[in-house]
Design an enzyme around this catalytic site. Structure first.
Site, PDB file in Angstrom:
ATOM      1  N   HIS A 137      78.883 -26.315  22.137  1.00 58.17           N
ATOM      2  CA  HIS A 137      79.944 -25.389  22.569  1.00 58.17           C
ATOM      3  C   HIS A 137      79.923 -25.142  24.081  1.00 58.17           C
ATOM      4  O   HIS A 137      80.829 -24.485  24.607  1.00 58.17           O
ATOM      5  CB  HIS A 137      79.813 -24.036  21.854  1.00 58.17           C
ATOM      6  CG  HIS A 137      80.033 -24.109  20.377  1.00 58.17           C
ATOM      7  ND1 HIS A 137      81.165 -24.658  19.824  1.00 58.17           N
ATOM      8  CD2 HIS A 137      79.259 -23.708  19.327  1.00 58.17           C
ATOM      9  CE1 HIS A 137      81.086 -24.594  18.494  1.00 58.17           C
ATOM     10  NE2 HIS A 137      79.932 -24.029  18.167  1.00 58.17           N
ATOM     11  N   ASP A 174      78.427 -31.364  13.188  1.00 56.72           N
ATOM     12  CA  ASP A 174      78.296 -29.914  13.041  1.00 56.72           C
ATOM     13  C   ASP A 174      79.585 -29.369  12.414  1.00 56.72           C
ATOM     14  O   ASP A 174      80.663 -29.934  12.603  1.00 56.72           O
ATOM     15  CB  ASP A 174      78.074 -29.290  14.426  1.00 56.72           C
ATOM     16  CG  ASP A 174      77.698 -27.816  14.370  1.00 56.72           C
ATOM     17  OD1 ASP A 174      76.492 -27.519  14.464  1.00 56.72           O
ATOM     18  OD2 ASP A 174      78.604 -26.963  14.230  1.00 56.72           O
ATOM     19  N   HIS A 176      81.184 -26.786  13.182  1.00 61.78           N
ATOM     20  CA  HIS A 176      82.064 -26.216  14.205  1.00 61.78           C
ATOM     21  C   HIS A 176      82.586 -27.303  15.149  1.00 61.78           C
ATOM     22  O   HIS A 176      81.899 -28.309  15.371  1.00 61.78           O
ATOM     23  CB  HIS A 176      81.307 -25.163  15.034  1.00 61.78           C
ATOM     24  CG  HIS A 176      80.775 -24.022  14.231  1.00 61.78           C
ATOM     25  ND1 HIS A 176      79.471 -23.981  13.785  1.00 61.78           N
ATOM     26  CD2 HIS A 176      81.374 -22.903  13.774  1.00 61.78           C
ATOM     27  CE1 HIS A 176      79.287 -22.859  13.091  1.00 61.78           C
ATOM     28  NE2 HIS A 176      80.433 -22.195  13.064  1.00 61.78           N
ATOM     29  N   ASP A 254      75.186 -27.210   9.635  1.00 61.79           N
ATOM     30  CA  ASP A 254      75.780 -25.987   9.085  1.00 61.79           C
ATOM     31  C   ASP A 254      77.002 -26.251   8.200  1.00 61.79           C
ATOM     32  O   ASP A 254      77.616 -25.310   7.708  1.00 61.79           O
ATOM     33  CB  ASP A 254      76.111 -24.986  10.201  1.00 61.79           C
ATOM     34  CG  ASP A 254      76.693 -25.641  11.446  1.00 61.79           C
ATOM     35  OD1 ASP A 254      77.007 -26.846  11.396  1.00 61.79           O
ATOM     36  OD2 ASP A 254      76.839 -24.937  12.463  1.00 61.79           O
TER      37      ASP A 254
END
Ligand code: ZN
Length: 317
Positions: A137, A174, A176, A254
């Site tokens: 991120h 991931d 996200h 995740d």
């Protein structure tokens, strides 16, 4: 005897923490190490201690002011703490630093660079970096979402600029969206970024339409079999066409069905399957060269099992 899979980490990665109860916690690394010991997989890996990334290399992916601001915040925190102030400095609502964070940031990125050097030199077949803080991120000029420096983007740029590779790929599994990686690599045709991510979900915002991105937003409750189909149909043809000379993996776990940070349904076998496909591409085009870096993964047992599955494929055991 063939080359081993490297396992890069550093004890300072345990000392960065963002406050009691924060899901991106040092226990994540314990869960991975416990699982590797218990399964006996640790003896198949070549363990190496990371060295700090030079600022000049971080600047391949980040603005000088962003790095200076992070370092300055760390120094300010030390001074404030000495004067009786709080033990953490907030960067965004869910992201903060303690007095160890700056060193951990340099070592997490440094692990990715050291791994890149060792894999390109042929000392290691491939490598996994068990590091915190995660990176995907982190934008060129902004820390967010538990991330400060984009470990994988720095390593990908480093492989191009310092080792003279012409084409690399970043694979991000991931749950996200790797918005930071996208911010740094969008439009750089030397880098193909392939990802899937739960959508709509954190981080909301603009998605680039640059042609070097193969980003697949998927709805909540998507399961592993659907992801495998998407990988087959969408990622693999792009990867084959790009012919990357090295692959970098943003390895977040995740999307596991036991991880309640998000709502997807992957299991260990799916991570093994995805890793097998990545490894096949690497063997066809990249002399097997893969550097994988830990991103998310917050259900500790599932994280340990998923990293084991990922590493078993990388190590071929
Ligand atoms: Zn994540």
């Amino acid at each position: 005897m063939g080359q081993a899979t490297g396992y890069f980490t550093h004890k300072e990665c345990w000392r960065h923490e963002m406050g009691a109860g924060h899901p991106e916690c040092p226990e994540r690394l314990d869960a991975i190490e416990d699982r590797l010991l218990m399964s006996g997989l640790d003896i198949a890996l070549e363990r190496r201690e990371a060295t700090p990334a030079p600022l000049a290399d971080l600047e391949l992916a980040h603005g000088r002011m962003h790095l200076a601001a992070l370092r300055g915040l760390s120094e300010q925190l030390r001074e404030d703490m000495a004067a009786g102030g709080p033990s953490h400095a907030q960067v965004d609502p869910d992201t903060s630093i303690n007095t160890h964070s700056w060193d951990a940031i340099l070592l997490a990125a440094g692990a990715a660079l050291d791994a890149t050097d060792a894999v390109i030199a042929g000392e290691l077949a491939n490598a996994f970096c068990a590091v915190r803080p995660p990176g995907h991120h982190a934008m060129r000029d902004k820390a967010m979402g538990f991330c400060f420096v984009n470990n994988v983007a720095v390593a990908a740029k480093y492989a191009l600029e310092r080792h003279g590779l012409k084409r690399v790929a970043i694979v991000d599994f991931d749950v996200h969206h790797g918005n930071g990686t996208e911010d740094i690599v969008a439009g750089d045709e030397r880098i193909l970024m392939c990802s899937f991510y739960q959508h709509p979900f954190y981080p909301l915002g603009e998605h680039s339409t640059a042609s070097n991105l193969c980003n697949l937003p998927v709805p909540a409750y998507t399961r592993g079999m659907e992801i495998r189909e998407l990988v087959d149909m969408m990622w693999l043809p792009r990867l084959e066409a790009h012919k990357p000379q090295m692959l970098f993996v943003s390895a977040g776990f995740d999307a596991h069905r036991e991880d309640d940070m998000a709502q997807m349904g992957l299991v260990e076998q799916d991570y093994a399957w995805i890793t097998e496909r990545i490894k096949e591409v690497a063997q066809r085009h990249a002399k097997g060269r893969i550097v994988s870096c830990l991103e998310g993964g917050y259900a500790l047992s599932a994280l340990g099992r998923s990293v084991e599955a990922h590493l078993r494929v990388l190590a071929g055991v």
